[in-house]
Enzyme design. Structure first.
Site, PDB file in Angstrom:
ATOM      1  N   TYR A  40       0.794  -1.224   0.000  1.00 31.06           N
ATOM      2  CA  TYR A  40       0.000   0.000   0.000  1.00 31.06           C
ATOM      3  C   TYR A  40       0.832   1.282   0.000  1.00 31.06           C
ATOM      4  O   TYR A  40       0.333   2.325   0.389  1.00 31.06           O
ATOM      5  CB  TYR A  40      -0.938   0.008   1.213  1.00 31.06           C
ATOM      6  CG  TYR A  40      -1.863  -1.179   1.275  1.00 31.06           C
ATOM      7  CD1 TYR A  40      -2.629  -1.565   0.175  1.00 31.06           C
ATOM      8  CD2 TYR A  40      -1.986  -1.931   2.440  1.00 31.06           C
ATOM      9  CE1 TYR A  40      -3.476  -2.659   0.237  1.00 31.06           C
ATOM     10  CE2 TYR A  40      -2.831  -3.025   2.505  1.00 31.06           C
ATOM     11  CZ  TYR A  40      -3.569  -3.385   1.406  1.00 31.06           C
ATOM     12  OH  TYR A  40      -4.407  -4.472   1.472  1.00 31.06           O
ATOM     13  N   SER A 116      -3.811  -6.075   8.254  1.00 25.21           N
ATOM     14  CA  SER A 116      -4.431  -6.496   7.001  1.00 25.21           C
ATOM     15  C   SER A 116      -3.415  -7.261   6.146  1.00 25.21           C
ATOM     16  O   SER A 116      -2.821  -8.229   6.606  1.00 25.21           O
ATOM     17  CB  SER A 116      -5.013  -5.283   6.285  1.00 25.21           C
ATOM     18  OG  SER A 116      -5.932  -5.676   5.291  1.00 25.21           O
ATOM     19  N   TYR A 117      -3.174  -6.830   4.895  1.00 23.91           N
ATOM     20  CA  TYR A 117      -2.200  -7.529   4.050  1.00 23.91           C
ATOM     21  C   TYR A 117      -0.820  -7.530   4.707  1.00 23.91           C
ATOM     22  O   TYR A 117      -0.043  -8.477   4.543  1.00 23.91           O
ATOM     23  CB  TYR A 117      -2.130  -6.857   2.676  1.00 23.91           C
ATOM     24  CG  TYR A 117      -1.440  -7.690   1.614  1.00 23.91           C
ATOM     25  CD1 TYR A 117      -2.179  -8.420   0.686  1.00 23.91           C
ATOM     26  CD2 TYR A 117      -0.053  -7.744   1.528  1.00 23.91           C
ATOM     27  CE1 TYR A 117      -1.550  -9.184  -0.292  1.00 23.91           C
ATOM     28  CE2 TYR A 117       0.586  -8.499   0.565  1.00 23.91           C
ATOM     29  CZ  TYR A 117      -0.168  -9.221  -0.348  1.00 23.91           C
ATOM     30  OH  TYR A 117       0.454  -9.994  -1.311  1.00 23.91           O
ATOM     31  N   TRP A 165     -11.383  -3.662  -2.957  1.00 23.07           N
ATOM     32  CA  TRP A 165      -9.956  -3.897  -2.819  1.00 23.07           C
ATOM     33  C   TRP A 165      -9.281  -4.035  -4.188  1.00 23.07           C
ATOM     34  O   TRP A 165      -8.197  -3.491  -4.421  1.00 23.07           O
ATOM     35  CB  TRP A 165      -9.706  -5.146  -1.977  1.00 23.07           C
ATOM     36  CG  TRP A 165      -8.272  -5.316  -1.552  1.00 23.07           C
ATOM     37  CD1 TRP A 165      -7.654  -4.727  -0.492  1.00 23.07           C
ATOM     38  CD2 TRP A 165      -7.274  -6.125  -2.194  1.00 23.07           C
ATOM     39  NE1 TRP A 165      -6.329  -5.135  -0.413  1.00 23.07           N
ATOM     40  CE2 TRP A 165      -6.079  -5.989  -1.443  1.00 23.07           C
ATOM     41  CE3 TRP A 165      -7.284  -6.969  -3.308  1.00 23.07           C
ATOM     42  CZ2 TRP A 165      -4.906  -6.654  -1.788  1.00 23.07           C
ATOM     43  CZ3 TRP A 165      -6.101  -7.625  -3.657  1.00 23.07           C
ATOM     44  CH2 TRP A 165      -4.932  -7.460  -2.908  1.00 23.07           C
ATOM     45  N   ASP A 257     -14.419  -6.455  12.718  1.00 17.43           N
ATOM     46  CA  ASP A 257     -13.456  -6.590  11.631  1.00 17.43           C
ATOM     47  C   ASP A 257     -13.817  -7.801  10.783  1.00 17.43           C
ATOM     48  O   ASP A 257     -14.232  -8.850  11.303  1.00 17.43           O
ATOM     49  CB  ASP A 257     -12.041  -6.750  12.171  1.00 17.43           C
ATOM     50  CG  ASP A 257     -11.030  -6.945  11.061  1.00 17.43           C
ATOM     51  OD1 ASP A 257     -10.998  -6.104  10.144  1.00 17.43           O
ATOM     52  OD2 ASP A 257     -10.304  -7.954  11.085  1.00 17.43           O
ATOM     53  N   HIS A 292     -12.311  -2.651  10.589  1.00 22.29           N
ATOM     54  CA  HIS A 292     -11.019  -2.813   9.931  1.00 22.29           C
ATOM     55  C   HIS A 292     -10.231  -1.503   9.860  1.00 22.29           C
ATOM     56  O   HIS A 292      -9.015  -1.520   9.668  1.00 22.29           O
ATOM     57  CB  HIS A 292     -11.234  -3.368   8.517  1.00 22.29           C
ATOM     58  CG  HIS A 292     -10.024  -4.030   7.932  1.00 22.29           C
ATOM     59  ND1 HIS A 292      -9.476  -5.175   8.460  1.00 22.29           N
ATOM     60  CD2 HIS A 292      -9.250  -3.701   6.861  1.00 22.29           C
ATOM     61  CE1 HIS A 292      -8.419  -5.530   7.736  1.00 22.29           C
ATOM     62  NE2 HIS A 292      -8.252  -4.651   6.768  1.00 22.29           N
TER      63      HIS A 292
END
Length: 576
Positions: A40, A116-117, A165, A257, A292
């Site tokens: 990101y 997250s990722y 996404w 989440d 999230h």
């Protein structure tokens, strides 16, 4: 400790791809290193972290004397190569760890953190040959890439997340191509950028697989081509490899989440099957009243109090100090720390599931007219003697709108706790409400609905939502789930129904912690859709992502209860 800051430091992977990282290293001597790998943009200010942010503040670690490595993953921003979600992360993580080990400032220890990722890349480190890795702290993520993310635990596509996404990631690719001179046509970026300003617009188009902006012969197409939990997904399911994880894991999540169900399940797997005593005994779980993105605990329809917001920096520093520097905390951290909604308090627990949990049946009852919040549906502890059935019609052309829950994008009214009065008056919602409570009832753990259903079609969906009804009439959602009925017996082997036949099925409803206070009521809401959180079932039994709206059919569904069909909501009750 004084740091030297170096930007876009290159390293080369085993297949010759250059990855670049921002590095904060000690001016003199050596230091433990914290690694962050993400797609990101390492330059983006939100990822510097801060109070009430899912990324701890960068300064927390610099002030504590850590070296820092923030790396763009393969194919993202300043790193070369082609981005493919998850595909290269284990190998690239190994190569990054090997590069760190060659640096003069490396002291032999590495930790990793991020949300997250960024959490998924930590699982990759823990599963790879990453010598020197001592601990990871994945926030709001899970090791399961199917039902922990892109699909639900019941097999429905997480539509709003998948479209949002992928639009975001494809827009980043187009921007990068323009900046590098690989293309001079900005039209795709302009269209994708417009979509991100209105992220729900993509969800209205069908067939989903034909979305012009997203169907580019890339991973989006692959995800839609595999709606079943088949070998494609099993190869990416790292939850099956938890026994290989040998380092302690600090898991942090939120009750709202989208990954919390599988994240808590990962913690249970670590406790029982972790690859070392340290991983089993020293892993930690923290869950707050968060979604999230928002870690403040403040929502339009529900405020969880000033204690809900939390700066994750101190807990991270303490965790890494213990496992990278052998500095035990003055007060040992609890194995489990959860925010109990209702009483709106943090609480420490010895383990998960909570050892004194009593799974309790709340039976669906009524005279067959449970439609809407004003219907006759009830919840009771005893099995109703009289059998009855409540019917609703699910029309894919008019699905029940999403009203709160664990999803992305995190838009007001779409995510988190939302007053269900915006939807519970619709004729396609069945409500089963318990009596007004005279004593508090705590529910902490995994929730599920065991229900007898029949339908006029060969396939359809059943949704279930746990609701806390306040004395003032507010009906606040706590957790929910969906079951695509073709997956009633297996996510891997779909089976169509016989129209009119009654089936007993289990709807997974995720996990929560809430005290239903005196004066409140426990309620279960049942329907056939939750759109656009999940894709609409076409009810035809076909490949849903390939069907147009005009191909879809209406389903008349009946929920049976009482007598020989004891449909029941199973709640993890604590009597303390």
């Amino acid at each position: 400790m004084k740091h030297v800051y170096e930007r876009n430091v290159p390293m080369t992977t085993r297949d010759g791809v250059t990855l670049r990282a921002n590095v904060w290293r000690p001016l003199e001597g050596q230091a433990p290193t914290l690694l962050v790998r993400h797609p990101y943009n390492k330059e983006a200010s939100p990822f510097a972290g801060g109070p009430t942010n899912s990324i701890p503040p960068l300064l927390s670690f610099l002030n504590a004397g850590y070296a820092m490595v923030w790396q763009d993953v393969r194919g993202a921003y300043e790193s070369d190569g082609v981005f493919e979600p998850k595909v290269n992360e284990i190998a690239d993580g190994e190569d990054t760890m090997a590069w760190i080990a060659e640096q003069d400032w490396y002291d032999g220890t590495v930790g990793a953190y991020g949300a997250s990722y960024l959490g998924m890349t930590q699982w990759a480190l823990a599963l790879g040959d990453s010598r020197g890795l001592k601990a990871i702290a994945p926030t709001e993520t899970s090791a399961n890439w199917y039902s922990g993310l892109w699909y639900s635990q019941g097999g429905a596509l997480c539509l709003s997340l998948v479209t949002y996404w992928n639009a975001m990631m494809y827009a980043a690719e187009e921007q990068r191509a323009l900046q590098r001179g690989e293309t001079s046509d900005p039209s795709a970026l302009v269209r994708l950028g417009g979509t991100l300003l209105d992220p729900l617009a993509l969800n209205d188009a069908t067939p989903v697989a034909d979305l012009e902006l997203l169907g580019k012969g890339r991973w989006f197409d692959g995800w839609l081509a595999h709606p079943d939990f088949d070998e494609y997904w099993k190869a990416q399911d790292w939850s099956a490899r938890i026994s290989e994880v040998t380092v302690p894991v600090l898991e942090i999540g939120g009750w709202y989440d989208l990954k919390v169900h599988e994240q808590v399940a990962d913690f249970v797997r670590l406790r029982t099957h972790g690859g070392s005593e340290e991983a089993r005994e020293q892993s930690r779980l923290v869950i707050g009243p968060w979604d999230h993105i928002n870690l403040t605990g403040q929502y339009p329809d529900r405020f969880f109090g000033v204690l809900a917001a939390e700066d994750l920096g101190p807990s991270h520093v303490e965790f890494f100090d213990q496992h990278l520097r052998d500095l035990p905390p003055a007060t040992p951290a609890p194995r489990v720390r959860i925010f109990v909604m209702g009483v709106d308090q943090w609480r420490e627990e010895a383990d998960w599931p909570l050892p004194d949990t009593q799974y309790t049946d709340f039976h669906l009852a009524g005279g067959g007219a449970a439609t809407t919040r004003d219907g006759d549906g009830t919840l009771q502890r005893d099995v109703p003697v009289t059998e009855a059935g409540d019917g609703f019609r699910y029309d894919p052309r008019d699905p029940l709108p999403t009203a709160g829950g664990a999803l992305l994008p995190a838009l007001p009214g779409l995510v988190g706790p939302v007053d269900q009065r915006v939807v519970d008056g619709r004729p396609d919602v069945l409500c089963y409400t318990g009596p007004v409570l005279t004593e508090p009832v705590e529910v902490t753990g995994f929730v599920e609905l065991k229900v007898f259903v029949s339908s006029s079609t060969v396939d359809t969906d059943i949704t279930a939502k746990l609701v806390d009804v306040f004395p003032d009439g507010r009906a606040i959602n706590l957790c929910d789930g969906i079951l695509r009925l073709r997956y009633r017996n297996s996510l891997s082997e779909p089976e169509m129904m016989t129209p009119g036949e009654v089936y007993e099925v289990t709807v997974p409803m995720s996990v929560t912690s809430n005290v239903f206070l005196p004066g409140h009521r426990i309620r279960l809401d049942v329907s056939g859709s939750n759109f656009p959180h999940y894709d609409r079932n076409s009810n035809t039994g076909g490949v849903i992502s390939s069907e147009a709206l005009e191909d879809m059919v209406v389903a008349d569904t009946t929920v049976h209860h009482g007598g020989t069909r004891p449909s029941r909501l199973v709640l993890p009750v604590l009597d303390r």
